[in-house]
Design an enzyme around this catalytic site. Structure first.
Site, PDB file in Angstrom:
ATOM      1  N   TYR A 111      -8.643  -3.632 -11.705  1.00 10.86           N
ATOM      2  CA  TYR A 111      -8.370  -2.361 -11.038  1.00 10.86           C
ATOM      3  C   TYR A 111      -7.077  -1.733 -11.570  1.00 10.86           C
ATOM      4  O   TYR A 111      -7.052  -0.585 -11.967  1.00 10.86           O
ATOM      5  CB  TYR A 111      -8.078  -2.594  -9.553  1.00 10.86           C
ATOM      6  CG  TYR A 111      -9.193  -2.780  -8.579  1.00 10.86           C
ATOM      7  CD1 TYR A 111      -9.547  -1.743  -7.713  1.00 10.86           C
ATOM      8  CD2 TYR A 111      -9.829  -3.994  -8.444  1.00 10.86           C
ATOM      9  CE1 TYR A 111     -10.520  -1.925  -6.744  1.00 10.86           C
ATOM     10  CE2 TYR A 111     -10.809  -4.184  -7.478  1.00 10.86           C
ATOM     11  CZ  TYR A 111     -11.157  -3.143  -6.625  1.00 10.86           C
ATOM     12  OH  TYR A 111     -12.111  -3.327  -5.667  1.00 10.86           O
ATOM     13  N   CYS A 168       0.827  -1.215   0.000  1.00 13.33           N
ATOM     14  CA  CYS A 168       0.000   0.000   0.000  1.00 13.33           C
ATOM     15  C   CYS A 168       0.855   1.256   0.000  1.00 13.33           C
ATOM     16  O   CYS A 168       0.664   2.150  -0.816  1.00 13.33           O
ATOM     17  CB  CYS A 168      -0.928  -0.010   1.218  1.00 13.33           C
ATOM     18  SG  CYS A 168      -1.809   1.541   1.425  1.00 13.33           S
ATOM     19  N   GLY A 190      -7.748  -6.104 -17.457  1.00 10.66           N
ATOM     20  CA  GLY A 190      -8.921  -5.234 -17.388  1.00 10.66           C
ATOM     21  C   GLY A 190      -9.417  -5.053 -15.972  1.00 10.66           C
ATOM     22  O   GLY A 190     -10.569  -4.698 -15.742  1.00 10.66           O
ATOM     23  N   LYS A 203       0.341   5.259  -6.149  1.00 13.31           N
ATOM     24  CA  LYS A 203      -0.653   5.264  -7.238  1.00 13.31           C
ATOM     25  C   LYS A 203      -1.549   6.496  -7.138  1.00 13.31           C
ATOM     26  O   LYS A 203      -1.766   7.209  -8.108  1.00 13.31           O
ATOM     27  CB  LYS A 203      -1.467   3.963  -7.174  1.00 13.31           C
ATOM     28  CG  LYS A 203      -2.518   3.754  -8.236  1.00 13.31           C
ATOM     29  CD  LYS A 203      -3.885   4.359  -7.958  1.00 13.31           C
ATOM     30  CE  LYS A 203      -4.531   4.025  -6.654  1.00 13.31           C
ATOM     31  NZ  LYS A 203      -5.135   2.709  -6.573  1.00 13.31           N
ATOM     32  N   CYS A 243      -1.290   1.647  -3.241  1.00 15.33           N
ATOM     33  CA  CYS A 243      -2.295   2.705  -3.079  1.00 15.33           C
ATOM     34  C   CYS A 243      -1.725   4.111  -3.009  1.00 15.33           C
ATOM     35  O   CYS A 243      -2.198   5.022  -3.694  1.00 15.33           O
ATOM     36  CB  CYS A 243      -3.105   2.471  -1.800  1.00 15.33           C
ATOM     37  SG  CYS A 243      -3.454   0.749  -1.442  1.00 15.33           S
ATOM     38  N   ARG A 250     -14.443  -6.862 -14.600  1.00 14.76           N
ATOM     39  CA  ARG A 250     -15.345  -8.002 -14.396  1.00 14.76           C
ATOM     40  C   ARG A 250     -15.796  -8.073 -12.934  1.00 14.76           C
ATOM     41  O   ARG A 250     -15.002  -7.861 -12.024  1.00 14.76           O
ATOM     42  CB  ARG A 250     -14.610  -9.300 -14.779  1.00 14.76           C
ATOM     43  CG  ARG A 250     -15.447 -10.551 -14.688  1.00 14.76           C
ATOM     44  CD  ARG A 250     -14.814 -11.678 -15.464  1.00 14.76           C
ATOM     45  NE  ARG A 250     -13.484 -12.027 -14.992  1.00 14.76           N
ATOM     46  CZ  ARG A 250     -13.242 -12.824 -13.963  1.00 14.76           C
ATOM     47  NH1 ARG A 250     -14.234 -13.323 -13.260  1.00 14.76           N
ATOM     48  NH2 ARG A 250     -11.995 -13.110 -13.613  1.00 14.76           N
ATOM     49  N   THR A 296      -6.286  -2.766   1.544  1.00 17.99           N
ATOM     50  CA  THR A 296      -5.577  -2.346   2.758  1.00 17.99           C
ATOM     51  C   THR A 296      -6.479  -2.234   3.998  1.00 17.99           C
ATOM     52  O   THR A 296      -6.155  -2.798   5.042  1.00 17.99           O
ATOM     53  CB  THR A 296      -4.846  -1.008   2.500  1.00 17.99           C
ATOM     54  OG1 THR A 296      -3.692  -1.313   1.752  1.00 17.99           O
ATOM     55  CG2 THR A 296      -4.446  -0.312   3.772  1.00 17.99           C
ATOM     56  N   HIS A 313     -27.408  21.006  -2.405  1.00 22.10           N
ATOM     57  CA  HIS A 313     -27.481  21.597  -3.740  1.00 22.10           C
ATOM     58  C   HIS A 313     -26.526  22.785  -3.881  1.00 22.10           C
ATOM     59  O   HIS A 313     -26.399  23.554  -2.944  1.00 22.10           O
ATOM     60  CB  HIS A 313     -28.920  22.065  -3.978  1.00 22.10           C
ATOM     61  CG  HIS A 313     -29.155  22.547  -5.358  1.00 22.10           C
ATOM     62  ND1 HIS A 313     -29.201  21.698  -6.449  1.00 22.10           N
ATOM     63  CD2 HIS A 313     -29.345  23.810  -5.835  1.00 22.10           C
ATOM     64  CE1 HIS A 313     -29.420  22.413  -7.548  1.00 22.10           C
ATOM     65  NE2 HIS A 313     -29.501  23.692  -7.195  1.00 22.10           N
ATOM     66  N   GLU A 362      -6.732   1.633 -13.833  1.00 21.73           N
ATOM     67  CA  GLU A 362      -6.201   2.820 -13.149  1.00 21.73           C
ATOM     68  C   GLU A 362      -4.955   3.337 -13.860  1.00 21.73           C
ATOM     69  O   GLU A 362      -4.817   4.543 -14.114  1.00 21.73           O
ATOM     70  CB  GLU A 362      -5.866   2.485 -11.692  1.00 21.73           C
ATOM     71  CG  GLU A 362      -7.122   2.272 -10.858  1.00 21.73           C
ATOM     72  CD  GLU A 362      -6.837   1.996  -9.384  1.00 21.73           C
ATOM     73  OE1 GLU A 362      -7.767   2.121  -8.582  1.00 21.73           O
ATOM     74  OE2 GLU A 362      -5.696   1.643  -9.031  1.00 21.73           O
ATOM     75  N   GLU A 384     -26.195  14.895  -5.057  1.00 24.17           N
ATOM     76  CA  GLU A 384     -27.595  15.086  -4.631  1.00 24.17           C
ATOM     77  C   GLU A 384     -28.526  14.156  -5.407  1.00 24.17           C
ATOM     78  O   GLU A 384     -29.598  13.794  -4.939  1.00 24.17           O
ATOM     79  CB  GLU A 384     -28.028  16.548  -4.783  1.00 24.17           C
ATOM     80  CG  GLU A 384     -28.107  17.054  -6.197  1.00 24.17           C
ATOM     81  CD  GLU A 384     -28.509  18.535  -6.263  1.00 24.17           C
ATOM     82  OE1 GLU A 384     -29.623  18.861  -5.831  1.00 24.17           O
ATOM     83  OE2 GLU A 384     -27.703  19.349  -6.741  1.00 24.17           O
TER      84      GLU A 384
END
Ligand code: NDP
Length: 458
Positions: free
Chosen positions: A178, A43, A176, A51, A48, A205, A317, A441, A182, A446
């Site tokens: 994560y 991580c 294909g 990245k 993470c 997938r 993580t 708003h 990314e 919302e």
């Protein structure tokens, strides 16, 4: 019997560090920990954190062009990888220092060494030293894997991205999931020409179909050359090089043959359980090499537990951290605590992001009769800048209980939104609870409380 430690942890990533720290500082246990690489694990060092910093870096180019639509006199500018990488490395050094300090302050003894298990209570370090412990916790994580094919070693994996000497002009990303999606978005945002091959019909997938569809469409619209139903037939060195990261000639199932400066394999990860003496002491490994554990993270050897990616349950993580905390509660506070793996919110940091919690429409429809509420629109900020970007908000609702079974958001900052929606879904909120909530708003999110009519039932 007297042991050197009450607990010995193998692996200094998110899960291992948290378990070691809490056991030592909050229960008074005598704790040792061995790590043979950098503290912080996947991580912090090669996942993470770097990245996400690259995601931020990759977004500024487009922000500059949007800013012009808002009246700012800003040029396009160039991205300097060397400058960014230097800053990134300094930040990772700082974070590693923080992790080491957290352990030291908690009174954990650390060993910069590889550890293998000798018997139910003994660890052998690469220094040759044997250490005994009442309990052993394996938290060794996972690693990216390349497919088994000729010349696959010419391709890089996600660990290598952060060390590139320079950014390639072109990159082919295989996969294909994560990581593939990314990095396709990150690299594109940094100015690299990105081609992506995914062997299946649609990327991501297992996630909600409409969410996957919108992410793929947005990636293509931005200029990523994404080919589904496509894989490599043959790959080989394009020049005299021949090591990972060198230019590669690739022949693909879609009939194309071309040279890419770099090929990235984002084809999944494998648990780090090899050559650790696990099976020799009686621990059961699954088909992928994952350590088999019960709901308390206990292995087939009662004194040995395992948490995080090495157990291949939910490879995230925050989940490893939860598993580490539950282990300490169970073993050191005498309060058996199973890990709750239900309704975990997560986000894919593509552009736009995809935040998700609960069941996809498809999985929910298999389970019970449902209503689907969904909206897709051009958000104010980018519409003003004449961008075609669309966002999607979707709730999958049980007809019988009215509970929201799944919430799926494709939008800028969907990761931030889904964290909060995840609380409501985890609490068992019904569609009517969402409806009772007054909108904030003007925001994108919302729309999640203003969808009145189901677009379909199933
Ligand atoms: P995934 O399992 O998500 O994706 C692997 C991809 O590679 C799939 O598309 C798979 O195809 C494809 N693939 C596998 N083998 C081959 C092959 N031999 N040839 C061609 N394609 C292949 O793995 P990742 O590496 O992307 O991520 C690993 C895990 O890390 C994730 O599941 C997630 O838990 C975690 N992660 C989480 C992140 C986040 O929370 N934002 C970010 C990054 C990682 P197919 O679908 O056909 O099997």
């Amino acid at each position: 019997m007297n042991f050197d430690y009450d607990l010995f942890v193998i692996g200094g990533g998110s899960g291992g560090v948290r378990a070691a720290r809490v056991a030592a500082s909050e229960t008074g246990a005598k704790v040792g920990l061995a790590e043979d690489d950098r503290y912080g694990g996947t991580c912090v060092i090669r996942g993470c954190v770097p990245k996400k910093l690259m995601v931020f870096a990759s977004e500024y180019g487009e922000m500059a062009s949007e800013a012009r639509s808002y009246g700012w006199d800003i040029g396009d500018g160039d991205f300097n990888w060397t400058t960014f990488r230097g800053k990134l490395n300094a930040e990772l050094d700082r974070l590693e220092g923080v992790y080491r300090k957290l352990l030291a302050n908690a009174g954990v003894t650390t060993y910069d060494a590889r550890a293998i298990i000798k018997d139910a209570h003994t660890i052998t370090l690469s220094s040759g030293e044997d250490i005994t412990a009442k309990h052993i916790l394996v938290a060794t994580g996972g690693r990216p894997v390349r497919p088994e094919r000729e010349n696959a070693d010419l391709g890089i994996v996600s660990d290598d991205i952060f060390h590139l000497d320079e950014l390639p002009k072109s990159i082919l990303i295989i996969g294909g999931g994560y990581i593939a999606c990314e990095f396709a978005c990150i690299m594109h945002g940094l100015g690299v020409e990105v081609t992506q091959y995914y062997r299946g019909a649609q990327v991501l997938r297992g996630f909600d179909e409409e969410g996957r569809g919108l992410v793929a469409e947005s990636m293509r619209e931005r200029g990523i050359d994404l080919h589904t139903g496509t894989d490599i037939i043959e790959m080989g060195p394009a020049g005299p090089g021949g090591k990972a990261g060198d230019p590669v000639r690739v022949k693909a199932t879609n009939g194309s043959e071309r040279v890419f400066d770099t090929v990235l394999f984002a084809t999944g990860r494998a648990p780090n359980s090899d050559n650790m003496g696990l099976e020799e002491v009686g621990i059961t490994l699954g088909r992928k090499g994952q350590i088999e554990v019960d709901e308390y993270s206990q292995t087939a050897v009662p004194s040995i537990y395992a948490i995080g990616d090495v157990t291949d349950r939910v490879n995230l993580t925050p989940v490893a951290i939860r598993e580490g905390m539950a282990f300490v509660e169970t073993v050191f506070r005498g309060n058996p605590t199973p890990v709750d793996h239900e309704l975990i919110a997560s986000a894919i940091f593509t552009q736009p992001e995809f935040g998700t919690v609960g069941l996809s429409e498809e999985a929910a429809a298999e389970q019970e009769p449902i209503e689907v509420y969904c909206t897709s629109f051009r958000p104010m900020q980018t519409a003003f800048a004449d961008k075609p970007d669309r966002v999607m908000m979707k709730l999958v609702v049980s007809k019988a209980s009215r509970r929201v079974l799944g919430c799926h958001i494709v939008a800028p900052n969907a990761g931030e939104m889904i964290q909060l929606a995840g609380i409501a879904v985890k609490m068992g909120a019904t569609k009517e609870d969402f409806d009772r909530t007054v909108a904030v708003h003007p925001t994108m999110s919302e729309e999640i409380v203003t969808m009145k009519t189901p677009i379909r039932t199933a």
